[in-house]
Enzyme design. Structure first.
Site, PDB file in Angstrom:
ATOM      1  N   CYS A  56      -2.109 -15.258   4.576  1.00  0.00           N
ATOM      2  CA  CYS A  56      -1.489 -15.215   5.282  1.00  0.00           C
ATOM      3  C   CYS A  56      -0.115 -14.115   5.575  1.00  0.00           C
ATOM      4  O   CYS A  56      -0.419 -12.658   6.201  1.00  0.00           O
ATOM      5  CB  CYS A  56      -0.198 -16.378   6.175  1.00  0.00           C
ATOM      6  SG  CYS A  56      -1.381 -18.019   6.641  1.00  0.00           S
ATOM      7  N   HIS A 111       5.677 -14.647  10.037  1.00  0.00           N
ATOM      8  CA  HIS A 111       5.777 -14.825   8.373  1.00  0.00           C
ATOM      9  C   HIS A 111       6.426 -13.417   7.850  1.00  0.00           C
ATOM     10  O   HIS A 111       5.701 -12.936   6.713  1.00  0.00           O
ATOM     11  CB  HIS A 111       4.405 -15.516   7.816  1.00  0.00           C
ATOM     12  CG  HIS A 111       4.217 -15.877   6.522  1.00  0.00           C
ATOM     13  ND1 HIS A 111       2.958 -17.139   6.587  1.00  0.00           N
ATOM     14  CD2 HIS A 111       5.166 -16.836   5.894  1.00  0.00           C
ATOM     15  CE1 HIS A 111       3.475 -17.333   5.971  1.00  0.00           C
ATOM     16  NE2 HIS A 111       4.555 -17.740   5.785  1.00  0.00           N
TER      17      HIS A 111
END
Length: 450
Positions: A56, A111
């Site tokens: 990610c 993120h």
């Protein structure tokens, strides 16, 4: 709005493997029909060889900066509250587009930083709503011995440019079920507001599905008959369809480039493990099942419909392509690894402008892709199940041998030459432009980042 400045909508799924969607050979065969995304794929260009980073954080960093994460220090997810994500020194895609006159918004998973100065509203987005980190945090509160005073309670947040980001509520298992519906609601609201204006807009919608735990919205609970993974697939298809329908309803279809992709290959953990179709491996590895993910582009009148391609594209290329498309220049004080692929996407060139790229996991050069070839310097076909660094690297022809089963380094030794040149050039650029240390606030040479 200038003709060269289309609206841009980029939808990014989370942990969606190459083989999950119907248009990539999955769908009903995986217990979850995906009719809306399948129809969307027929309206544009479907890429078979779209490549991302190992998981990610590095992929999102590569998208936002156009630079491989080994350069930016955004190597992996770290514990909440610790310096993480991309340094404020990095120049992001929404910053470039905003400077070029775009309205910008993000609704979803960030993120790339969870403290002031690193939130989306600090990095070029006019507004945002979503989670600053990742979805597995919803499991915290059900964990044995969970201590709120030590681990905290994961939060959903929102913010606007020029204001401090704020917490809006706990991100728990109940919120996990509801969040993608809320992301779509807010995205549709933004489309309505921005679509009625005179400026182009950039909407980034990094949804939560299919990241574990796969907890579907109540409306989709049990709908597939094949469990939470399949239920969440059907929900994801529905949510993407809602956004596409809103674009059409607002009369923005011809003036909007829509991109749908995933951030990395499928989950490796049971019971949430996904599939990469014909490719071997999952994310957190250097196998093709980690690198290759779905990617579909639609722009009526500019990108031909019903087209597929196995030409190589990398996620960093979106930084260069979308910046150029939006009328923004690229930074000239640092290496940008992305390549402007607009001639390929629009059919002016039948070939991608990319021949290869290095693939790092954290600080290790794990593999290199070049044309039809893949060289592995480490061998880890399953997460935590490899041989480590190889004395003699493996070489595969991934067109003939898609599952990377037959090492042909000896009989095809000529391939070492172009791959070695690619690696040497990349490492030389890192010597001229030193990498940013993970967690640093500035470029090399500042704030102890030497």
């Amino acid at each position: 709005m200038a003709e060269t400045q289309p609206n841009i909508v980029l939808i990014m799924a989370d942990n969606l493997g190459w083989g999950e969607l119907g248009c990539y050979g999955g769908g009903a065969l995986r217990g979850a029909p995906t009719p809306r995304i399948d129809a969307f794929a027929r309206e544009g260009l479907l890429l078979h060889n779209f490549n991302v980073e190992s998981d990610c954080v590095p992929t999102r960093s590569a998208l936002m900066t156009g630079r491989h994460p080994i350069r930016t220090g955004a190597l992996q997810s770290v514990a909440p509250g610790l310096p993480q994500g991309i340094s404020p020194w990095e120049i992001t895609l929404p910053q470039l587009l905003k400077d070029a006159g775009y309205a910008t918004a993000m609704f979803g998973k960030w993120h790339l930083g969870d403290r002031p100065g690193r939130f989306p509203n600090d990095r070029g987005f006019d507004e945002w709503y979503g989670i600053p980190r990742t979805t597995d945090e919803v499991l915290y509160q059900s964990g044995i011995g969970y201590d709120e005073d030590v681990a905290g309670i994961p939060q959903i947040m929102e913010g606007k440019a020029g204001e401090a980001a704020r917490e809006t509520g706990a991100y728990d298992e109940t919120a996990r079920r509801m969040i993608d519906a809320e992301l779509v609601r807010r995205s549709k609201d933004f489309l309505q507001r921005a679509g009625s204006g005179t400026s182009p807009f950039f909407l980034f919608m990094p949804i939560v599905n299919l990241h574990y735990p796969t907890l579907p919205h109540p409306d989709f609970e049990g709908r597939s008959g094949y469990g939470g993974n399949a239920d969440c697939m059907m929900e994801m298809d529905h949510r993407v369809g809602e956004v596409l329908e809103e674009i059409d309803r607002l009369g923005l279809r011809e003036s909007t480039l829509v991109v749908f992709c995933s951030d990395n290959g499928p989950e490796f953990r049971n019971p949430w493990r996904g599939t990469a179709g014909p490719w071997r491996g999952t994310y957190h590895t250097a196998m093709e099942g980690s690198l290759r993910v779905p990617c579909i582009l639609r722009w009526p009148g500019r990108i031909a419909a019903e087209k597929t391609s196995n030409e190589m594209v990398h996620v960093t290329d979106f930084f260069a392509t979308l910046a150029k498309l939006g009328g923004a220049g690229l930074p000239d004080d640092r290496p940008v690894d992305g390549i402007d692929q607009l001639p390929f996407f629009t059919g002016q060139s039948e070939k991608s402008l990319r021949e290869g790229f290095p693939f790092y996991i954290k600080e290790d050069l794990r593999a290199v892709k070049w044309r039809d070839w893949k060289m592995h310097y480490y061998w880890e076909p399953e997460v935590n199940g490899g041989k480590g660094k190889l004395e003699s690297p493996y070489l595969f022809n991934i067109t003939i041998d898609p599952k990377e089963e037959h090492d042909i380094a000896t009989v095809q030794a000529w391939v070492w030459t172009p791959i070695s040149r690619l690696v040497a050039d990349f490492k030389e650029s890192m010597e001229r432009y030193p990498n940013t240390r993970p967690g640093a606030d500035g470029p090399p040479g500042l704030n102890g980042n030497d």
